[in-house]
Motif scaffolding. Structure first.
Motif, PDB file in Angstrom:
ATOM      1  N   VAL A   1       1.014   2.804   5.854  1.00 47.28           N
ATOM      2  CA  VAL A   1       1.196   1.683   4.922  1.00 47.28           C
ATOM      3  C   VAL A   1       2.680   1.443   4.666  1.00 47.28           C
ATOM      4  O   VAL A   1       3.157   0.302   4.700  1.00 47.28           O
TER       5      VAL A   1
ATOM      6  N   LYS B   1       5.564  -4.881  -8.141  1.00 48.79           N
ATOM      7  CA  LYS B   1       4.798  -3.978  -7.271  1.00 48.79           C
ATOM      8  C   LYS B   1       3.748  -4.736  -6.474  1.00 48.79           C
ATOM      9  O   LYS B   1       3.550  -4.478  -5.285  1.00 48.79           O
ATOM     10  N   ARG B   2       3.084  -5.681  -7.134  1.00 47.96           N
ATOM     11  CA  ARG B   2       2.052  -6.444  -6.424  1.00 47.96           C
ATOM     12  C   ARG B   2       2.668  -7.360  -5.374  1.00 47.96           C
ATOM     13  O   ARG B   2       2.155  -7.484  -4.256  1.00 47.96           O
TER      14      ARG B   2
ATOM     15  N   LYS C   1       3.709  -5.424  -2.385  1.00 54.06           N
ATOM     16  CA  LYS C   1       2.588  -4.641  -1.832  1.00 54.06           C
ATOM     17  C   LYS C   1       2.763  -3.133  -2.052  1.00 54.06           C
ATOM     18  O   LYS C   1       2.132  -2.334  -1.365  1.00 54.06           O
ATOM     19  N   TYR C   2       3.611  -2.766  -3.011  1.00 50.78           N
ATOM     20  CA  TYR C   2       3.799  -1.343  -3.265  1.00 50.78           C
ATOM     21  C   TYR C   2       2.560  -0.733  -3.896  1.00 50.78           C
ATOM     22  O   TYR C   2       2.348   0.486  -3.818  1.00 50.78           O
ATOM     23  N   THR C   3       1.709  -1.546  -4.492  1.00 49.38           N
ATOM     24  CA  THR C   3       0.465  -1.039  -5.067  1.00 49.38           C
ATOM     25  C   THR C   3      -0.414  -0.395  -3.994  1.00 49.38           C
ATOM     26  O   THR C   3      -1.165   0.539  -4.274  1.00 49.38           O
ATOM     27  N   GLN C   4      -0.308  -0.864  -2.751  1.00 48.77           N
ATOM     28  CA  GLN C   4      -1.068  -0.258  -1.643  1.00 48.77           C
ATOM     29  C   GLN C   4      -0.594   1.169  -1.390  1.00 48.77           C
ATOM     30  O   GLN C   4      -1.399   2.066  -1.123  1.00 48.77           O
ATOM     31  N   VAL C   5       0.717   1.354  -1.467  1.00 48.98           N
ATOM     32  CA  VAL C   5       1.277   2.693  -1.272  1.00 48.98           C
ATOM     33  C   VAL C   5       0.793   3.622  -2.381  1.00 48.98           C
ATOM     34  O   VAL C   5       0.364   4.760  -2.125  1.00 48.98           O
ATOM     35  N   GLU C   6       0.849   3.148  -3.615  1.00 51.15           N
ATOM     36  CA  GLU C   6       0.413   3.971  -4.746  1.00 51.15           C
ATOM     37  C   GLU C   6      -1.051   4.366  -4.620  1.00 51.15           C
ATOM     38  O   GLU C   6      -1.423   5.507  -4.927  1.00 51.15           O
ATOM     39  N   GLU C   7      -1.882   3.430  -4.159  1.00 51.45           N
ATOM     40  CA  GLU C   7      -3.306   3.725  -4.039  1.00 51.45           C
ATOM     41  C   GLU C   7      -3.553   4.826  -3.012  1.00 51.45           C
ATOM     42  O   GLU C   7      -4.357   5.735  -3.253  1.00 51.45           O
ATOM     43  N   VAL C   8      -2.859   4.771  -1.873  1.00 45.50           N
ATOM     44  CA  VAL C   8      -3.027   5.809  -0.852  1.00 45.50           C
ATOM     45  C   VAL C   8      -2.574   7.158  -1.391  1.00 45.50           C
ATOM     46  O   VAL C   8      -3.232   8.191  -1.179  1.00 45.50           O
TER      47      VAL C   8
ATOM     48  N   ALA D   1       1.215   8.371   3.075  1.00 44.89           N
ATOM     49  CA  ALA D   1       1.009   6.921   3.149  1.00 44.89           C
ATOM     50  C   ALA D   1       1.882   6.315   4.240  1.00 44.89           C
ATOM     51  O   ALA D   1       2.256   5.135   4.163  1.00 44.89           O
TER      52      ALA D   1
END
Length: 344
Positions: free
Chosen positions: A255, A320-321, A324-331, A252
């Motif tokens: 991101v 997390k939201r 923007k750490y949720t973007q990292v988790e999704e990747v 990631a």
């Protein structure tokens, strides 16, 4: 080395001019465009004698132009014992000390450089204690005069109570400093000194990234604030590699590195507004005897206060939201690296 106040370049102590009943404040970390500079102007406008300090006095040129001779500027490196001693020798009287200088680093804890992390603590923790010890005799004398002085203020951060991704070292240093404040408050109260912690939220934007390109390399970055990282545009050219090559976040990388460069991406309180509120709070007597122990100012500062009393399962998701750490988790989920929900 003298300040750049335009009328005093000797090594003699600076004697306050004007009314003798004016309180005197010294602020660390006052480089232009930072929270320290905003505080210096706010104290000046409130009628204080102000000493504004920074490692490089040349970086306080805008502050001097805005305030004229009403603000004295002095060099002060909070990591240098000789610099601190030289600064103390220039100050004849001090009623309020504001420990504002600090350093910041954004990096996953798994990839943090230990030497760089120690440097963060040297400024944010040991630098605060060293400066406080050095100016303590002047502050004790102020408390004995019973003139409303004898105040030690320390700019920490809501990050000292709210855990956020990639801010582990910075947050831990601010949490350590917060405990120093609590302990100093207990130990120094008998001498009439008041210790105030500034739990600063999102304030800015400031010139943190524009003036300190080393942040892009994840190096310790000196700034004048205790809040969250400052958003900035970074370089117009291709950004340098921030994460180590073998980082567990490598899948990631794009991101993560974008988040490290941009920092906090939410709403901000203007530095001038924050500084005026802090000055008003510091001079507001509580029970006709003391300022508040903690001052929660800045965007989302009150939310930071509330988080202290909420269970982690209620706060983890929103943090997390927001970061923007949720973007990292999704990747990482898509790459099947993160042990979360499978993605087909």
């Amino acid at each position: 080395m003298g300040g750049i106040d335009g009328n005093n370049h000797s090594n003699e102590p600076i004697v306050s001019t004007g009314e003798d009943n004016k309180l005197t404040v010294l602020i660390t970390g006052c480089s232009d465009g930072g929270l320290g500079a905003a505080l210096a102007l706010a104290f000046h406008e409130a009628g204080f004698h102000v000493y504004a300090t920074a490692r490089d006095v040349a970086k306080m040129g805008e502050l001097c132009a805005a305030a004229g001779p009403g603000i004295k500027t002095l060099p002060l490196d909070v990591q240098s014992a000789s610099s601190i001693a030289d600064c103390v020798a220039r100050v004849k009287r001090l009623d309020i000390l504001v420990n504002n200088a600090g350093t910041m680093m954004t990096m996953p804890l798994a990839d943090v450089s230990i030497p760089q992390a120690k440097d963060i603590f040297d400024t944010n923790v040991w630098g605060v204690l060293a400066v406080t010890q050095a100016f303590l005799p002047l502050l004790l004398e102020s408390a004995r005069r019973q003139s409303g002085g004898g105040i030690i203020a320390v700019n920490t951060s809501v990050a000292s109570v709210v855990a956020a991704p990639f801010l582990g070292v910075y947050s831990a240093s601010k949490a350590a400093t917060a405990m120093f404040c609590d302990t100093l408050r207990l130990e120094l109260a008998v001498f009439g000194l008041h210790v105030v912690e500034l739990k600063t939220g999102a304030v800015g934007p400031t010139k943190l990234i524009a003036n300190n390109t080393s942040l892009l390399l994840a190096a310790p970055t000196t700034h004048g604030g205790g809040g969250v990282p400052v958003a900035g545009s970074g370089s117009s050219s291709a950004p340098p590699i921030i994460l180590p090559e073998k980082s567990i976040y490598a899948p990631a990388r794009e991101v993560v590195e974008d988040l490290l460069r941009r920092g906090y991406d939410g709403a901000w309180m203007p530095p001038t507004q924050w500084a005026k509120q802090v000055v008003q709070d510091l001079m507001q007597k509580k029970n006709a005897a003391a300022p508040p122990s903690r001052i929660w100012r800045g965007q989302s500062a009150l939310l930071g206060w509330a988080v202290q009393f909420l269970p982690s399962f209620l706060t983890t998701g929103p943090v997390k939201r927001q970061t923007k750490y949720t973007q990292v988790e999704e990747v990482l989920r898509i790459a099947r690296i993160y042990p979360g929900n499978d993605v087909e």
